[in-house]
Design a protein around this motif. Structure first.
Motif, PDB file in Angstrom:
ATOM      1  N   LEU A 151       0.777  -1.248  -0.192  1.00 43.44           N
ATOM      2  CA  LEU A 151      -0.193  -0.077  -0.027  1.00 43.44           C
ATOM      3  C   LEU A 151       0.906   1.248   0.110  1.00 43.44           C
ATOM      4  N   ALA A 188      -0.341   5.714   3.177  1.00 43.27           N
ATOM      5  CA  ALA A 188      -0.484   5.500   4.759  1.00 43.27           C
ATOM      6  C   ALA A 188       0.875   5.987   5.437  1.00 43.27           C
ATOM      7  N   SER A 242       2.886   5.703   8.298  1.00 37.20           N
ATOM      8  CA  SER A 242       3.304   4.958   9.602  1.00 37.20           C
ATOM      9  C   SER A 242       4.397   5.691  10.258  1.00 37.20           C
ATOM     10  N   GLN A 270     -10.358   6.703   7.286  1.00 37.82           N
ATOM     11  CA  GLN A 270      -9.166   6.899   7.761  1.00 37.82           C
ATOM     12  C   GLN A 270      -9.032   7.461   9.080  1.00 37.82           C
ATOM     13  N   ILE A 308      -0.341   4.717  13.500  1.00 32.92           N
ATOM     14  CA  ILE A 308      -0.366   5.022  12.095  1.00 32.92           C
ATOM     15  C   ILE A 308      -1.049   6.317  11.976  1.00 32.92           C
ATOM     16  N   ALA A 363      -4.125   5.671   9.329  1.00 32.11           N
ATOM     17  CA  ALA A 363      -5.045   4.291   9.106  1.00 32.11           C
ATOM     18  C   ALA A 363      -5.916   4.059   8.171  1.00 32.11           C
ATOM     19  N   PRO A 422      -7.076  -2.572   1.891  1.00 32.60           N
ATOM     20  CA  PRO A 422      -5.566  -2.718   2.518  1.00 32.60           C
ATOM     21  C   PRO A 422      -5.677  -3.358   4.129  1.00 32.60           C
ATOM     22  N   GLN A 441       0.415  -1.317   6.458  1.00 27.83           N
ATOM     23  CA  GLN A 441       0.355  -0.055   6.703  1.00 27.83           C
ATOM     24  C   GLN A 441       1.520   0.343   7.631  1.00 27.83           C
ATOM     25  N   THR A 442       2.277  -0.711   8.300  1.00 28.56           N
ATOM     26  CA  THR A 442       3.457  -0.376   9.285  1.00 28.56           C
ATOM     27  C   THR A 442       4.582  -0.808   8.868  1.00 28.56           C
TER      28      THR A 442
END
Length: 301
Positions: free
Chosen positions: A60, A63, A65, A155, A171, A174, A205, A210-211
């Motif tokens: 992704l 995002a 993070s 989000q 995040i 997120a 996602p 996202q991390t």
């Protein structure tokens, strides 16, 4: 819970284990950042297996993070037959079942009048209030074994606090799912926090993509979970090799491994096709697929 099960079998496995027999399983490499040891391309070729690129086409972009610079340890608590953790989204508190068998960050959402659709769930798991920021992603219906839910994709600022000190996993933008409808199918009606990382492009996602999390470690007796920015299993350590079932059409890369032998009630099951097991912390006991159960080869009453 969320995985359909016809009958539970005796098992000494602590975490949930789903066993499925199927046609020839294509085996692909899973990067070490999934916390396991992968088959190398050379090993796959030597076994006549198709190779999967080591690059990640499902990552992704967008995002934000915050860098995960050190290992994060969070406490686990018993919630029924599962283990739960707590976290926040936009400073609102939530609780969910730790689930390696699903991919999403989901929360119960409030209705326009401010009430939650499942009052009991809201008290136990939390309820997101407010519209939240949009993502441009269309709503979806997500189907689980124990429940079907309608999801709006939003989000928000996600935070998972470190148990022993400040900081943790955060995040800023997120992507999460806000549940706006629920249909139970005999499950426990719980909210799951998914820790399956990789997905097919058509799937929304996942939380972990996202991390900067590269590996997970669970200490169930000590009720601790660790999230690490680096792999925790060396290439030469004794560990189960993970296989990627997405080439066979599974929507996410479950933490799956080959089953060499299956023993049920003391009897060796004569498997005539490849069989895989999925390590799933979001379910309990040992469950089998309907195809395997209906095959008649399991020595069960």
């Amino acid at each position: 819970m969320k995985t359909p099960r016809r009958r539970l079998l005796r098992s000494a496995v602590a975490a949930g284990l789903a066993v499925q027999q199927g046609p020839a399983i294509r085996t692909g490499a899973i990067s070490a950042n999934n916390g396991g040891v992968a088959l190398s391309a050379e090993e796959q070729v030597s076994r006549g297996l198709p190779t999967v690129s080591s690059s990640d086409p499902f990552r992704l972009v967008g995002a934000r993070s915050r860098p995960l610079e050190s290992l994060v340890e969070v406490p686990l608590s018993l919630c029924g037959g599962a283990y739960c953790i707590t976290y926040t989204i936009d400073n609102q508190p939530f609780r969910a079942v730790v689930d390696t068998g699903s991919p999403f960050l989901l929360v119960e959402g409030a209705r326009p009048d401010g009430t939650c659709g499942q009052a009991a769930n809201a008290q136990r798991w939390g309820c997101y209030k407010g519209a939240a920021r949009g993502t441009g992603l269309p709503d979806t219906d997500e189907l689980f074994g124990g429940e079907d839910v309608g999801v709006q994709w939003r989000q928000g600022a996600f935070a998972l606090r470190n148990a022993s000190s400040g900081g943790g996993l955060a995040i800023d933008d997120a992507i999460f799912g806000r549940i706006n409808s629920y249909e139970g199918k005999g499950g426990g009606g719980a909210v799951f926090l998914g820790f399956a990382k990789r997905r097919l492009p058509r799937i929304r996602p996942t939380l972990l993509e996202q991390t900067g999390v590269a590996a997970l470690r669970f200490d169930f007796p000590g009720r601790r979970m660790q999230l690490s920015p680096v792999p925790l299993i060396g290439w030469r350590e004794d560990a189960l090799r993970l296989i990627d079932l997405r080439p066979r059409g599974t929507p996410i890369a479950n933490y799956a491994c080959r089953v060499e032998r299956l023993v049920v009630n003391g009897c060796l099951v004569p498997l005539d096709r490849p069989c895989v097991a999925v390590i799933d912390t979001g379910t309990t006991g040992l469950s089998v697929s309907e195809d395997l159960y209906d095959s008649g080869i399991l020595p069960v009453p």
